[in-house]
Design a protein around this motif. Structure first.
Motif, PDB file in Angstrom:
ATOM      1  N   ILE A   1       1.257  15.608   4.870  1.00 14.61           N
ATOM      2  CA  ILE A   1       1.313  14.400   4.046  1.00 14.61           C
ATOM      3  C   ILE A   1       2.434  14.472   3.023  1.00 14.61           C
ATOM      4  CG2 ILE A   1      -0.262  15.181   2.240  1.00 14.61           C
ATOM      5  CD1 ILE A   1      -1.446  12.427   2.139  1.00 14.61           C
TER       6      ILE A   1
ATOM      7  N   ASP B   1       0.081   4.408  -4.829  1.00 12.84           N
ATOM      8  CA  ASP B   1       1.229   4.287  -3.929  1.00 12.84           C
ATOM      9  C   ASP B   1       1.440   5.580  -3.166  1.00 12.84           C
ATOM     10  OD1 ASP B   1       3.565   3.868  -2.607  1.00 12.84           O
ATOM     11  OD2 ASP B   1       4.812   3.672  -4.396  1.00 12.84           O
ATOM     12  N   ILE B   2       1.095   5.567  -1.913  1.00 14.22           N
ATOM     13  CA  ILE B   2       1.177   6.794  -1.127  1.00 14.22           C
ATOM     14  C   ILE B   2       2.618   7.229  -0.909  1.00 14.22           C
ATOM     15  CG2 ILE B   2       1.211   5.720   1.146  1.00 14.22           C
ATOM     16  CD1 ILE B   2      -0.550   7.910   2.171  1.00 14.22           C
ATOM     17  N   THR B   3       3.563   6.314  -1.053  1.00 13.83           N
ATOM     18  CA  THR B   3       4.959   6.695  -0.822  1.00 13.83           C
ATOM     19  C   THR B   3       5.611   7.276  -2.075  1.00 13.83           C
ATOM     20  OG1 THR B   3       5.885   4.524  -1.346  1.00 13.83           O
ATOM     21  CG2 THR B   3       5.191   4.896   0.925  1.00 13.83           C
TER      22      THR B   3
ATOM     23  N   VAL C   1     -10.599  11.282   2.018  1.00 14.82           N
ATOM     24  CA  VAL C   1      -9.920  10.150   2.624  1.00 14.82           C
ATOM     25  C   VAL C   1      -9.049   9.503   1.563  1.00 14.82           C
ATOM     26  CG1 VAL C   1     -12.103   9.788   3.843  1.00 14.82           C
ATOM     27  CG2 VAL C   1     -11.205   7.998   2.376  1.00 14.82           C
ATOM     28  N   VAL C   2      -7.861   9.161   1.993  1.00 15.99           N
ATOM     29  CA  VAL C   2      -6.819   8.708   1.083  1.00 15.99           C
ATOM     30  C   VAL C   2      -6.673   7.195   1.204  1.00 15.99           C
ATOM     31  CG1 VAL C   2      -4.330   8.698   0.834  1.00 15.99           C
ATOM     32  CG2 VAL C   2      -5.536  10.856   1.060  1.00 15.99           C
TER      33      VAL C   2
ATOM     34  N   ARG D   1       1.826   3.598   5.423  1.00 20.59           N
ATOM     35  CA  ARG D   1       1.883   2.278   4.814  1.00 20.59           C
ATOM     36  C   ARG D   1       2.080   1.207   5.897  1.00 20.59           C
ATOM     37  NH1 ARG D   1       5.592   0.488  -0.197  1.00 20.59           N
ATOM     38  NH2 ARG D   1       3.887   1.519  -1.263  1.00 20.59           N
TER      39      ARG D   1
ATOM     40  N   ARG E   1      -6.427  -4.690  -4.578  1.00 20.20           N
ATOM     41  CA  ARG E   1      -6.856  -3.693  -3.620  1.00 20.20           C
ATOM     42  C   ARG E   1      -7.455  -2.465  -4.284  1.00 20.20           C
ATOM     43  NH1 ARG E   1      -2.338  -2.519   0.495  1.00 20.20           N
ATOM     44  NH2 ARG E   1      -1.376  -4.398  -0.350  1.00 20.20           N
TER      45      ARG E   1
ATOM     46  N   GLN F   1      -1.177   0.683   7.677  1.00 21.40           N
ATOM     47  CA  GLN F   1      -2.103  -0.052   6.829  1.00 21.40           C
ATOM     48  C   GLN F   1      -1.766  -1.535   6.799  1.00 21.40           C
ATOM     49  OE1 GLN F   1      -3.549   2.175   3.512  1.00 21.40           O
ATOM     50  NE2 GLN F   1      -3.199   0.501   2.115  1.00 21.40           N
TER      51      GLN F   1
ATOM     52  N   PRO G   1       5.905  10.429  -3.973  1.00 20.41           N
ATOM     53  CA  PRO G   1       5.599  11.799  -3.527  1.00 20.41           C
ATOM     54  C   PRO G   1       4.610  12.536  -4.413  1.00 20.41           C
ATOM     55  CG  PRO G   1       7.969  11.401  -3.569  1.00 20.41           C
ATOM     56  CD  PRO G   1       7.328  10.209  -4.213  1.00 20.41           C
TER      57      PRO G   1
ATOM     58  N   ALA H   1      -2.873  14.951  -3.360  1.00 20.34           N
ATOM     59  CA  ALA H   1      -3.855  14.894  -2.271  1.00 20.34           C
ATOM     60  C   ALA H   1      -4.004  16.247  -1.593  1.00 20.34           C
ATOM     61  CB  ALA H   1      -3.444  13.840  -1.238  1.00 20.34           C
TER      62      ALA H   1
ATOM     63  N   SER I   1      -4.372   4.043  -0.288  1.00 19.73           N
ATOM     64  CA  SER I   1      -3.225   3.637  -1.095  1.00 19.73           C
ATOM     65  C   SER I   1      -3.249   2.134  -1.294  1.00 19.73           C
ATOM     66  CB  SER I   1      -1.927   4.045  -0.410  1.00 19.73           C
ATOM     67  OG  SER I   1      -0.827   3.499  -1.109  1.00 19.73           O
ATOM     68  N   THR I   2      -3.201   1.732  -2.558  1.00 21.04           N
ATOM     69  CA  THR I   2      -3.261   0.298  -2.833  1.00 21.04           C
ATOM     70  C   THR I   2      -1.882  -0.335  -2.790  1.00 21.04           C
ATOM     71  OG1 THR I   2      -3.020   0.597  -5.207  1.00 21.04           O
ATOM     72  CG2 THR I   2      -5.224   0.713  -4.313  1.00 21.04           C
ATOM     73  N   ASP I   3      -0.858   0.485  -2.619  1.00 14.87           N
ATOM     74  CA  ASP I   3       0.512  -0.014  -2.507  1.00 14.87           C
ATOM     75  C   ASP I   3       0.849  -1.018  -3.602  1.00 14.87           C
ATOM     76  OD1 ASP I   3       0.645   1.606  -0.350  1.00 14.87           O
ATOM     77  OD2 ASP I   3       0.633   0.029   1.152  1.00 14.87           O
TER      78      ASP I   3
ATOM     79  N   PRO J   1       0.897  12.295  -2.616  1.00 17.31           N
ATOM     80  CA  PRO J   1       0.609  13.189  -1.494  1.00 17.31           C
ATOM     81  C   PRO J   1       0.437  14.637  -1.939  1.00 17.31           C
ATOM     82  CG  PRO J   1       2.263  11.617  -0.845  1.00 17.31           C
ATOM     83  CD  PRO J   1       2.013  11.384  -2.321  1.00 17.31           C
TER      84      PRO J   1
ATOM     85  N   VAL K   1      -7.897   5.872   7.396  1.00  9.65           N
ATOM     86  CA  VAL K   1      -8.100   7.096   6.628  1.00  9.65           C
ATOM     87  C   VAL K   1      -7.078   8.116   7.104  1.00  9.65           C
ATOM     88  CG1 VAL K   1     -10.538   6.553   6.900  1.00  9.65           C
ATOM     89  CG2 VAL K   1      -9.673   8.716   7.741  1.00  9.65           C
ATOM     90  N   VAL K   2      -6.505   8.778   6.127  1.00 11.13           N
ATOM     91  CA  VAL K   2      -5.376   9.659   6.364  1.00 11.13           C
ATOM     92  C   VAL K   2      -5.847  11.106   6.346  1.00 11.13           C
ATOM     93  CG1 VAL K   2      -3.333  10.561   5.237  1.00 11.13           C
ATOM     94  CG2 VAL K   2      -3.642   8.096   5.453  1.00 11.13           C
TER      95      VAL K   2
ATOM     96  N   PRO L   1       3.777   9.315   4.856  1.00 12.62           N
ATOM     97  CA  PRO L   1       3.261   8.269   3.976  1.00 12.62           C
ATOM     98  C   PRO L   1       3.860   6.903   4.291  1.00 12.62           C
ATOM     99  CG  PRO L   1       3.638  10.231   2.714  1.00 12.62           C
ATOM    100  CD  PRO L   1       4.158  10.515   4.096  1.00 12.62           C
TER     101      PRO L   1
ATOM    102  N   PHE M   1     -10.797  -1.181  -2.687  1.00 16.61           N
ATOM    103  CA  PHE M   1     -10.942   0.156  -2.124  1.00 16.61           C
ATOM    104  C   PHE M   1     -12.125   0.890  -2.733  1.00 16.61           C
ATOM    105  CE2 PHE M   1      -6.461   0.574  -0.409  1.00 16.61           C
ATOM    106  CZ  PHE M   1      -6.878   0.803   0.881  1.00 16.61           C
TER     107      PHE M   1
END
Lengths: 332, 332
Positions: free
Chosen positions: B72, A71-73, A96-97, B82, A106, B85, A75, A81, A99-101, A78, B96-97, B78, A110
Motif C-alpha cells: 500500500i 485521502d489514500i493517495t 479495512v481502509v 481510488r 463520505r 472506488q 502517502p 495504515a 478513503s473519502t477522497d 498508507p 476494502v483494501v 492507492p 463511511f
DNA sequence: GGTCCGGCGCAAACCGGTTTGGTAAATCTC
DNA sequence: GAGATTTACCAAACCGGTTTGCGCCGGACC
C-alpha cells in the motif's frame, strides 16, 4: 456457479453433526481423535472455510477494524495504515481502509457504514466532520481512536506536535549560525500552518531574536506557492539566510526560486521542509525536513484501539503525542 | 456499553412487526403511510442502522469487493484503489483494501479471508502466488480481476504494455535527434525490466539502428543502482546522448551521476524514466517519463468486476491493455 | 452392582436481518 | 349482497455459523 461448502456439508461427509464440526475446528470442547480426523478430511475435500458473516453475527465480533482516512493517495495515510496493520495483525485483527477522497459527506457515510458492518473498532482522521456528529454515527458502541488534530470526547487521540517540531527545525538553523530566518507557507487558518508558524516564532523568541513581519510569508501549500512567495521576497530585496517552510512542496518551490535567482542551497540560503515526503530525499539538494512519523502513529493507534477492544485499557480517553523527527539531509 | 438497536426494537417502538419495518425501509412491499411514518420515527429515535452481517448473510451479497495489493505504500496502488472506488461507488459497492506488504503468505491469507467474508468480487495484484493456487482459494464462487502481468485463467485481466510504452519513449528520443541511446535498469528476470528492455530494442531496430551491447546496462531498480551504473559507464568512456531508464528512481540516480560528471540534462544527455512517481515532477530537471495510468487501470478493474458481479458480462475472460502515456517534461 | 464422573456427540436455540406464505379487512365486481 | 381481488400486515422459515443443555456411554470408585 456452485455455492460454497457449508458446515452442514462438512458434517454430512464426515458423518458427524454440525456441532461436532464446529467443536473440532474451534477446539471449544473436546472431540475424539477419530471424529476430528474425519472432519479435517472433509474440510480439505470441500475446501471449506467458515462464512465470516455468520460467525461475526453470532459472536458479535468481526476481528476487523476500519481506518477512515481523508485521502489514500496522500502517502502519509498508507504508511499509517501499514503501522496499524502491523500493530493488530498478531492479535488476529484485520484493517479495512476507507478513503473519502476529500468528500465531506463520505466521511460520515463511511463511519456509519463501518459501524453497520459491525467492525470492532474505528480509527478516523477527519477533515470536516464535527466530533459530536461522529459520536452520533458511532453510537457509543464501538471504540474510536482519533488520528490528527480533531478534538472530540469520543475516543483516544493520537497526533503530532507541529509546533514543537518546527521549533526544533528552527533551532537547528540557529545552531548552524543562521540569524535571518524566514518562514514560508500555509495560509492563515488553513490546515496546520498556524501551529507550525508558532513553533518558528517560539524558537526565535527563545533565542532572543525578533520576529520580522516581512520575513513571515504566507502562501498555499503548493510548489508554485512556495516558488512565487520566495521569488517575490527576493525581488523585494529582502535579506535572509534560511527559510523554514510549512511543508515539503513549498520548500521545493522555494528552492526552485532560489536556484532561479542564483542563490546556492544551503550555502547562501538553508531550507527546511515538513512532512518528509518521498520526494524530499530525491530532489537536489536533498531536503532537510521533519518526518511526521506516520508508521509510528499507525502502530500507536492500532495498539490503543486493540487495548480498548479487549478491555485491557479502560477509563478516560488518552491523548498521545507522537513527536516529529528532524531529518537532516543536505538543504539545511 | 449498551448494544446497538435491532430491528425488533424499532418494531416494538413503532408498534408494528419486524417484517413491516423491513418492508418500510426497503420498499420491497407496500406499507401504509401511517406505518411508514411510525417506523421512520422509531428509526430516527433509536439511530437504527441494519446490521450488515445479518443482511449479507441472508441476501448472500455484501456489496463489497476486496482489492489485494502487494504494497500500500507504493503510490501506484492507492491511485488504483481510488479508480476502483470511483468506478464502483455509484453502484452501491464498497472496496476494502488489503496490503500484503510484500509478504507472500499473506497474499493467500488475504484472498482466503476475503472469500470467507463473502465479498462479491476480488481485484488482485499478486507478486508470488501462482494462479492455480488462487483458483483454489477463491473456489470459483467469486469473480476475480487480475491486475498486472500474472497470467492465470481465473478471471479478467487488466495490465499495461510496458514494451509498447518504452518503445514510444525511445522513439521520442529518436525524434529529438538522439542517436546513441543507452538503456539503464532492471536486473534480468526481475520484475518488468525485460519487457521494457525489449521495447527499447524494438524502437531502435525499427529505426534501423543497432543494439550496442555496452549501452544496455542492467542494474537494480534503486536510485543508487542507476547512479552507479551511469557513473561506471561514464568512467568507461562510453559515448551516449540519451538514456532510457527502466524506472524513475533509476532515472533520478542516472541524473545524479550525470550532474556529478558535469553533463547537462537534457542538453548533453536526455533521460527518460518509467512510472511517473510523484517525485518525477519535483526533481530538477523534471523527469520525462511514462505514466502507468494507475487511476484508469483502477476504473477499468472496477467496471469489469462490477459487470461480472451483476452478470452483465459473461463468457470468456477478457484481457484489457491500458497503455502507458508518455509524459514529456524537461529531462528529454 | 450401583453411583458418579468425564468424554463425546447431538438437537435446538440463537445472532439480526430478509423473504415467503397466509390471513383478515377493505375494496371491487357483477 | 355474495364472491373475487386487493391491501396491509404478521408469523415463521431461512441464511450459516456458535453455543448451550442434555443424554448416552464407559470406566472408576465405593
Amino acid at each position: 456457479m456452485p455455492s460454497r461448502a457449508r458446515i452442514a456439508d462438512v458434517a454430512e461427509i464426515a458423518g458427524v453433526s454440525r456441532t461436532t464440526v464446529s467443536h473440532a475446528l474451534s477446539g471449544r470442547r473436546p472431540v475424539s481423535d477419530e471424529a476430528r480426523a474425519k472432519v479435517l478430511a472433509a474440510v480439505k475435500e470441500l475446501n471449506y472455510r467458515a462464512n465470516q458473516l455468520a460467525v461475526g453475527l453470532r459472536k458479535a465480533r468481526t476481528q476487523t477494524i476500519a481506518f477512515v482516512m481523508p485521502d489514500i493517495t496522500n502517502p502519509f495515510y498508507p504508511m499509517v495504515a501499514r503501522g496499524v496493520q502491523d500493530a493488530i495483525r498478531d492479535a488476529g485483527y484485520q484493517v479495512v481502509v476507507c478513503s473519502t477522497d476529500g468528500d465531506a459527506d463520505r466521511e460520515a457515510a463511511f463511519i456509519s457504514d463501518m459501524v453497520g458492518r459491525a467492525v470492532d473498532g474505528l480509527i478516523v482522521d477527519l477533515f470536516r466532520t464535527p466530533g459530536e456528529y461522529v459520536q452520533s454515527l458511532v453510537g457509543g458502541h464501538t471504540p474510536v481512536v482519533i488520528l490528527g488534530p480533531l478534538k472530540a470526547p469520543i475516543g483516544d487521540r493520537v497526533h503530532g506536535d507541529d509546533k514543537v517540531s518546527v521549533a526544533e527545525a528552527t533551532r537547528h538553523l540557529l545552531r548552524r549560525g543562521r540569524t535571518r530566518i524566514a518562514f514560508v507557507g500555509g495560509l492563515p487558518g488553513v490546515g496546520p500552518a498556524d501551529s507550525r508558524l508558532s513553533g518558528y516564532e517560539d524558537a526565535l523568541l527563545g533565542a532572543g531574536l525578533p520576529i520580522v513581519p516581512e520575513l513571515v510569508i504566507r502562501c498555499d501549500y503548493t510548489r508554485q506557492g512556495g516558488r512565487a512567495a520566495v521569488a517575490a521576497a527576493l525581488d523585494a530585496g529582502l535579506d535572509f539566510d534560511a527559510i523554514v517552510c510549512a511543508n515539503d512542496l513549498g520548500a521545493i518551490g522555494a528552492i526552485d526560486a532560489l536556484r532561479a535567482a542564483g542563490r546556492a542551497v544551503p550555502d547562501d540560503v538553508a531550507v527546511t521542509g515538513f512532512d518528509d515526503i518521498d520526494a524530499a530525499a530525491l530532489v537536489h539538494p536533498q531536503l532537510t525536513t521533519i518526518d511526521n512519523r506516520a508508521y509510528e502513529k499507525g502502530t500507536v493507534c492500532g495498539r490503543l484501539l486493540l487495548q480498548r477492544i479487549t478491555g485491557e485499557l479502560t477509563g478516560p480517553f488518552r491523548d498521545i503525542v507522537v513527536p516529529g523527527a528532524l531529518n537532516v539531509r543536505e538543504s539545511a
